[in-house]
Design a protein around this motif. Structure first.
Motif, mmCIF file in Angstrom:
data_model
loop_
_atom_site.group_PDB
_atom_site.id
_atom_site.type_symbol
_atom_site.label_atom_id
_atom_site.label_comp_id
_atom_site.label_asym_id
_atom_site.label_seq_id
_atom_site.Cartn_x
_atom_site.Cartn_y
_atom_site.Cartn_z
ATOM 1 N N ARG A 121 11.861 80.328 61.939
ATOM 2 C CA ARG A 121 13.184 80.948 62.070
ATOM 3 C C ARG A 121 14.120 80.134 62.978
ATOM 4 O O ARG A 121 15.290 79.943 62.628
ATOM 5 N N GLN B 145 15.398 77.229 60.991
ATOM 6 C CA GLN B 145 16.328 77.668 59.942
ATOM 7 C C GLN B 145 17.702 77.985 60.519
ATOM 8 O O GLN B 145 18.738 77.581 59.965
ATOM 9 N N ASN C 69 12.060 82.680 52.970
ATOM 10 C CA ASN C 69 11.287 83.657 53.709
ATOM 11 C C ASN C 69 9.910 83.086 54.029
ATOM 12 O O ASN C 69 9.404 82.220 53.324
#
Length: 257
Positions: A166, A169, A213
């Motif tokens: 995360r 990203q 994801n």
């Protein structure tokens, strides 16, 4: 002799005094028509803006980045005549591995729990199969591969999955926002001139990021402990690959002549 009281003194009214008395009234009378005229003009401008043709469009920016995390699932499985015996055997195999992994502060370790299922033969239960699994996640590296290879001599390797963290990203998305907005403006400018209008005004806009994801580990390697002892460490070096991160800017613009 009678004395008549004097009448109170009244200051004679001059033209200057009269003008001073009338000045506030004149200013108020002038201001009211001006305000009444200014209000319709503002209303007309707002109405023209609302009646202006609207154009809906979207633009995206994307980038391929290397996946910086890997998750490996390892498991132990035993069959026994009674469920408790199988659970004890599986726990005995997993406990030293979990203790070893606790010494690696850079790894994320998670237990996937236990599962016990009956073993059927000719429509009757002949035993119980117990399975326990653990997941470890870390940064792809030679050290991680060696560790997994070592653990594969004690447990079975069920799956390997690479993914993008995360923080990585979000860092890429922050860089892509500027590119996506520039693409949105360029598209709006081109469309405005192609439709015969002079310029445009942005009325509504939204920014959305779309990144991968975190995947569930999918079976990529299935081997017994004996086979793993003779094989190369898994996951394979350089197998992490790349994934795509994108940012989309969408909205409405009002076309102005």
């Amino acid at each position: 002799m009678s004395v008549r009281p004097c009448a109170p003194y009244t200051r004679p009214c001059t033209h200057r005094t009269a003008r001073r008395a009338l000045l506030p009234a004149l200013l108020l009378a002038f201001a009211l028509p001006c305000a009444a005229q200014a209000q319709p003009r503002s209303a007309d401008a707002a109405a023209r803006t609302e009646r202006a043709p609207r154009l809906s469009l979207a633009a995206s920016a994307y980038r391929e980045v290397a996946q910086d995390r890997v998750t490996v699932t390892l498991y132990a499985e035993r069959e026994s005549a009674q469920p408790a015996a199988g659970q004890a055997q599986v726990s005995a195999l997993l406990a030293p591995v979990l203790a070893q992994l606790k010494t690696h502060a850079d790894l994320e370790v998670q237990s996937s729990g236990y599962r016990t299922d009956p073993v059927w033969q000719q429509s009757r239960v002949v035993g119980w199969r117990t399975r326990g699994a653990i997941q470890l996640s870390g940064q792809p590296s030679e050290a991680f591969n060696r560790l997994v290879g070592e653990l594969a001599t004690k447990l079975n390797v069920e799956s390997v999955a690479y993914w993008l963290s995360r923080p990585a990203q979000l860092a890429v998305e922050r860089e892509l926002i500027t590119e996506a907005i520039a693409a949105f403006r360029a598209k709006a400018d081109t469309a405005t001139k192609a439709l015969g209008f002079r310029t445009y005004a942005v009325r509504a806009v939204s920014v959305d990021g779309a990144g991968p994801n975190r995947p569930e580990p999918v079976p990529r390697v299935m081997m017994s402990r004996a086979a793993a002892a003779e094989s190369a460490p898994v996951p394979l070096p350089g197998a992490e690959g790349k994934t795509t991160v994108s940012v989309t800017v969408s909205g409405d613009v009002a076309l102005e002549p």
